[in-house]
Scaffold this motif. Structure first.
Motif, short mmCIF file in Angstrom:
data_model
loop_
_atom_site.label_atom_id
_atom_site.label_comp_id
_atom_site.label_asym_id
_atom_site.label_seq_id
_atom_site.Cartn_x
_atom_site.Cartn_y
_atom_site.Cartn_z
N VAL A 124 1.10 -4.83 -3.43
CA VAL A 124 0.75 -3.45 -3.13
C VAL A 124 -0.51 -3.48 -2.27
N GLU A 125 -0.47 -2.78 -1.15
CA GLU A 125 -1.65 -2.68 -0.29
C GLU A 125 -2.24 -1.29 -0.49
N HIS A 126 -3.37 -1.27 -1.18
CA HIS A 126 -4.00 -0.01 -1.56
C HIS A 126 -4.57 0.72 -0.35
N LYS A 127 -4.29 2.02 -0.33
CA LYS A 127 -4.79 2.92 0.73
C LYS A 127 -4.43 2.41 2.12
N TYR A 128 -3.26 1.88 2.27
CA TYR A 128 -2.79 1.31 3.53
C TYR A 128 -2.62 2.38 4.61
N TYR A 129 -2.10 3.53 4.22
CA TYR A 129 -1.81 4.58 5.19
C TYR A 129 -3.02 5.47 5.43
N GLY A 130 -3.01 6.11 6.59
CA GLY A 130 -4.14 6.95 7.01
C GLY A 130 -4.51 8.04 6.03
N ASP A 131 -3.54 8.52 5.27
CA ASP A 131 -3.81 9.58 4.29
C ASP A 131 -4.22 9.01 2.93
N GLY A 132 -4.37 7.68 2.85
CA GLY A 132 -4.82 7.06 1.60
C GLY A 132 -3.72 6.59 0.68
N HIS B 187 6.35 -2.67 5.45
CA HIS B 187 5.54 -1.82 4.58
C HIS B 187 6.29 -0.52 4.37
N VAL B 188 6.21 0.01 3.16
CA VAL B 188 6.85 1.29 2.86
C VAL B 188 5.92 2.08 1.94
N ARG B 189 5.89 3.38 2.17
CA ARG B 189 5.07 4.23 1.30
C ARG B 189 5.56 4.11 -0.14
N ASN C 224 10.38 12.51 12.12
CA ASN C 224 10.67 12.05 10.77
C ASN C 224 9.52 11.42 10.00
N LEU C 225 8.57 10.84 10.69
CA LEU C 225 7.58 10.02 10.00
C LEU C 225 6.16 10.49 10.25
N PRO C 226 5.29 10.33 9.26
CA PRO C 226 3.88 10.71 9.46
C PRO C 226 3.09 9.68 10.26
#
Length: 168
Positions: A145-153, A122-124, A21-23
């Motif tokens: 908001v945490e900018h570019k938190y996820y691996g894909d930016g 945290h949520v996308r 389900n999740l990236p």
């Protein structure tokens, strides 16, 4: 449906649901650390055949830290709070209220067992369904908001819910 505390033997099934389900995926060591360190706040949802169809994995932290892991305010006693690391429900079991139930059980345990003052996650920014669940159904608010938190930016919304004070 049955919702119960997660156990170490559930981890392969929890990890499978996460991968489906999740990236964002985690190592088995990460999952095991959470289940063993905070066994009362992570839950699984099972279907009528005992298959795990959803989970919430959480932890408890003392105080907020800055970007390099230092407590922000050393003059105050540490503030205990919960954090939801991961929650997921298999697609064919969504819209049944399982995610809400999993979250409420975890939040209640954070509050009563650990005396957490709030819970965070945290949520996308693009995950509108999850944002609606957290904000509209559970009462979370966007803290930052945490900018570019996820691996894909992609940016993350850091959301927070203040928990009721528990008497000692």
């Amino acid at each position: 449906m049955n919702i119960r505390l997660a156990k170490p033997e559930d981890l392969p099934h929890i990890q499978a649901a996460n991968l489906q389900n999740l990236p964002e995926n985690y190592s088995m060591k990460f999952w095991m650390y959470h289940i063993l360190s905070w066994p009362q706040i992570s839950f699984v949802a099972e279907d009528n055949k005992g298959r795990i169809v959803g989970y919430v994995l959480a932890r408890v932290d003392a105080d907020e830290e800055d970007d390099i892991g230092t407590r922000k305010d050393l003059d105050k006693a540490p503030e205990i709070h919960g954090h939801v690391n991961s929650i997921s429900v298999l697609r064919s079991y969504r819209r049944l209220g399982l995610a809400r139930k999993l979250m409420l059980l975890s939040q209640e345990a954070m509050s009563t067992i650990y005396k957490s003052s709030f819970v965070s996650l945290h949520v996308r920014k693009s995950n509108k369904a999850a944002i609606s669940l957290y904000r509209d159904s559970l009462g979370f608010r966007v803290d930052k908001v945490e900018h570019k938190y996820y691996g894909d930016g992609e940016d993350a919304l850091y959301m927070r819910l203040d928990l009721p004070k528990q008497s000692s």
